[in-house]
Design a protein around this motif. Sequence first.
Motif, PDB file in Angstrom:
ATOM      1  N   ASP A 130       0.830  -1.214   0.000  1.00 48.99           N
ATOM      2  CA  ASP A 130       0.000   0.000   0.000  1.00 48.99           C
ATOM      3  C   ASP A 130       0.860   1.257   0.000  1.00 48.99           C
ATOM      4  OD1 ASP A 130      -2.242  -1.526   0.050  1.00 48.99           O
ATOM      5  OD2 ASP A 130      -2.695  -1.204   2.175  1.00 48.99           O
ATOM      6  N   VAL A 131       1.892   1.237   0.817  1.00 48.30           N
ATOM      7  CA  VAL A 131       2.769   2.417   0.933  1.00 48.30           C
ATOM      8  C   VAL A 131       3.566   2.607  -0.357  1.00 48.30           C
ATOM      9  CG1 VAL A 131       4.735   3.374   2.198  1.00 48.30           C
ATOM     10  CG2 VAL A 131       2.881   2.245   3.439  1.00 48.30           C
ATOM     11  N   ILE A 132       4.018   1.524  -0.928  1.00 44.96           N
ATOM     12  CA  ILE A 132       4.755   1.616  -2.199  1.00 44.96           C
ATOM     13  C   ILE A 132       3.840   2.165  -3.288  1.00 44.96           C
ATOM     14  CG2 ILE A 132       5.826   0.245  -4.029  1.00 44.96           C
ATOM     15  CD1 ILE A 132       6.936  -1.585  -1.797  1.00 44.96           C
ATOM     16  N   GLU A 133       2.597   1.690  -3.313  1.00 43.68           N
ATOM     17  CA  GLU A 133       1.655   2.172  -4.331  1.00 43.68           C
ATOM     18  C   GLU A 133       1.348   3.652  -4.169  1.00 43.68           C
ATOM     19  OE1 GLU A 133      -1.743  -0.416  -4.200  1.00 43.68           O
ATOM     20  OE2 GLU A 133      -0.528  -2.166  -4.729  1.00 43.68           O
ATOM     21  N   ARG A 134       1.501   4.187  -2.958  1.00 49.01           N
ATOM     22  CA  ARG A 134       1.280   5.618  -2.732  1.00 49.01           C
ATOM     23  C   ARG A 134       2.500   6.455  -3.091  1.00 49.01           C
ATOM     24  NH1 ARG A 134      -2.524   5.993   2.671  1.00 49.01           N
ATOM     25  NH2 ARG A 134      -3.806   4.214   2.132  1.00 49.01           N
ATOM     26  N   GLY A 135       3.545   5.793  -3.555  1.00 48.75           N
ATOM     27  CA  GLY A 135       4.685   6.540  -4.080  1.00 48.75           C
ATOM     28  C   GLY A 135       5.826   6.752  -3.119  1.00 48.75           C
ATOM     29  N   PRO A 137      10.561  13.492   5.843  1.00 48.66           N
ATOM     30  CA  PRO A 137      10.802  13.164   7.253  1.00 48.66           C
ATOM     31  C   PRO A 137      10.389  11.726   7.548  1.00 48.66           C
ATOM     32  CG  PRO A 137       9.517  15.195   7.034  1.00 48.66           C
ATOM     33  CD  PRO A 137       9.603  14.585   5.678  1.00 48.66           C
ATOM     34  N   GLU A 138      11.142  11.086   8.407  1.00 47.08           N
ATOM     35  CA  GLU A 138      10.883   9.689   8.769  1.00 47.08           C
ATOM     36  C   GLU A 138       9.464   9.506   9.312  1.00 47.08           C
ATOM     37  OE1 GLU A 138      13.996   8.397  11.372  1.00 47.08           O
ATOM     38  OE2 GLU A 138      12.928   6.583  11.928  1.00 47.08           O
ATOM     39  N   GLU A 139       8.980  10.519  10.069  1.00 51.20           N
ATOM     40  CA  GLU A 139       7.666  10.407  10.705  1.00 51.20           C
ATOM     41  C   GLU A 139       6.548  10.275   9.674  1.00 51.20           C
ATOM     42  OE1 GLU A 139       9.842  12.993  11.327  1.00 51.20           O
ATOM     43  OE2 GLU A 139      10.711  11.935  13.039  1.00 51.20           O
ATOM     44  N   GLU A 140       6.710  10.935   8.534  1.00 51.89           N
ATOM     45  CA  GLU A 140       5.676  10.865   7.492  1.00 51.89           C
ATOM     46  C   GLU A 140       5.481   9.428   7.020  1.00 51.89           C
ATOM     47  OE1 GLU A 140       6.160  13.681   4.257  1.00 51.89           O
ATOM     48  OE2 GLU A 140       4.969  12.428   2.914  1.00 51.89           O
ATOM     49  N   LEU A 141       6.575   8.748   6.797  1.00 58.16           N
ATOM     50  CA  LEU A 141       6.485   7.368   6.320  1.00 58.16           C
ATOM     51  C   LEU A 141       6.033   6.428   7.435  1.00 58.16           C
ATOM     52  CD1 LEU A 141       6.937   5.454   3.936  1.00 58.16           C
ATOM     53  CD2 LEU A 141       9.204   5.022   4.846  1.00 58.16           C
ATOM     54  N   LEU A 142       6.529   6.638   8.639  1.00 60.93           N
ATOM     55  CA  LEU A 142       6.152   5.753   9.749  1.00 60.93           C
ATOM     56  C   LEU A 142       4.661   5.808  10.024  1.00 60.93           C
ATOM     57  CD1 LEU A 142       9.091   6.252  12.281  1.00 60.93           C
ATOM     58  CD2 LEU A 142       8.542   4.203  10.935  1.00 60.93           C
ATOM     59  N   SER A 143       4.088   7.016  10.022  1.00 63.83           N
ATOM     60  CA  SER A 143       2.653   7.129  10.308  1.00 63.83           C
ATOM     61  C   SER A 143       1.848   6.454   9.197  1.00 63.83           C
ATOM     62  CB  SER A 143       2.243   8.586  10.485  1.00 63.83           C
ATOM     63  OG  SER A 143       2.529   9.307   9.297  1.00 63.83           O
ATOM     64  N   LEU A 144       2.282   6.594   7.967  1.00 64.68           N
ATOM     65  CA  LEU A 144       1.566   5.956   6.847  1.00 64.68           C
ATOM     66  C   LEU A 144       1.705   4.439   6.922  1.00 64.68           C
ATOM     67  CD1 LEU A 144      -0.062   6.538   4.316  1.00 64.68           C
ATOM     68  CD2 LEU A 144       2.086   6.590   3.044  1.00 64.68           C
ATOM     69  N   GLN A 145       2.902   3.971   7.228  1.00 68.65           N
ATOM     70  CA  GLN A 145       3.146   2.523   7.312  1.00 68.65           C
ATOM     71  C   GLN A 145       2.291   1.919   8.428  1.00 68.65           C
ATOM     72  OE1 GLN A 145       4.940   0.658   5.263  1.00 68.65           O
ATOM     73  NE2 GLN A 145       5.589  -1.143   6.371  1.00 68.65           N
ATOM     74  N   LEU A 146       2.205   2.620   9.574  1.00 71.66           N
ATOM     75  CA  LEU A 146       1.403   2.103  10.684  1.00 71.66           C
ATOM     76  C   LEU A 146      -0.082   2.135  10.354  1.00 71.66           C
ATOM     77  CD1 LEU A 146       3.287   3.683  13.722  1.00 71.66           C
ATOM     78  CD2 LEU A 146       3.239   1.270  13.029  1.00 71.66           C
ATOM     79  N   ALA A 147      -0.525   3.189   9.678  1.00 74.12           N
ATOM     80  CA  ALA A 147      -1.939   3.310   9.321  1.00 74.12           C
ATOM     81  C   ALA A 147      -2.351   2.198   8.369  1.00 74.12           C
ATOM     82  CB  ALA A 147      -2.205   4.672   8.686  1.00 74.12           C
ATOM     83  N   THR A 148      -1.518   1.880   7.393  1.00 76.13           N
ATOM     84  CA  THR A 148      -1.884   0.834   6.442  1.00 76.13           C
ATOM     85  C   THR A 148      -1.758  -0.551   7.068  1.00 76.13           C
ATOM     86  OG1 THR A 148       0.356   0.783   5.535  1.00 76.13           O
ATOM     87  CG2 THR A 148      -1.249   2.192   4.416  1.00 76.13           C
ATOM     88  N   ALA A 149      -0.899  -0.683   8.097  1.00 76.06           N
ATOM     89  CA  ALA A 149      -0.766  -1.975   8.764  1.00 76.06           C
ATOM     90  C   ALA A 149      -2.024  -2.308   9.549  1.00 76.06           C
ATOM     91  CB  ALA A 149       0.436  -1.963   9.709  1.00 76.06           C
ATOM     92  N   ASN A 150      -2.785  -1.265   9.970  1.00 75.81           N
ATOM     93  CA  ASN A 150      -4.016  -1.483  10.729  1.00 75.81           C
ATOM     94  C   ASN A 150      -5.223  -1.759   9.845  1.00 75.81           C
ATOM     95  OD1 ASN A 150      -2.667  -1.123  13.122  1.00 75.81           O
ATOM     96  ND2 ASN A 150      -3.018   1.097  13.145  1.00 75.81           N
TER      97      ASN A 150
END
Length: 148
Positions: free
Chosen positions: A110-115, A134-147
């Motif tokens: 999902d995160v890869i598909e979002r670019g 920023p690292e936080e941008e990716l971490l929050s997205l990765q955690l959101a899609t993991a849920n």
Amino acid sequence: MASLPALHLPATPSFKYFLLPNKKSPIHHTLPLPCLRHCSFSAVRAYKVLVEHGGGTTELEVDSDETILSKALDSGLDVPHDCKLGVCMTCPARLVGGSVDQSEGMLSDDVIERGYTLMCVAYPKSDCHVRVIPEEELLSLQLATAND
Ligand code: FES
């Protein structure tokens, strides 16, 4: 009938030979193995990669068998990184254009598909444009899609 060229092989070869089948030829071509090892049949090519970081944009020439992070660091860019294994997520970037092979990384599909990409496992497959984020941008997205 035309005569075939003579093959000149050493009487006592110090290395093994490798036969290449060639259906158009009445003989097999014979090349010494050391010669084959030095010939490159893989298609490594270089791509133009634009890296946006710290308010500037740097153009790099990155081979298809090297990561964007590796080339950026070799070129003196001070981009964030840590593990260089695609695990710690300290080297995130937005893939603004182009495509990369990041199959070695830990990002969700999902995160890869979002670019998004991790520069330490991003091998260019075309000319690319990446923006360090920023690292936080990716971490929050990765955690959101993991849920999901
Ligand atoms: S440096 Fe750790 S994920 Fe890229």
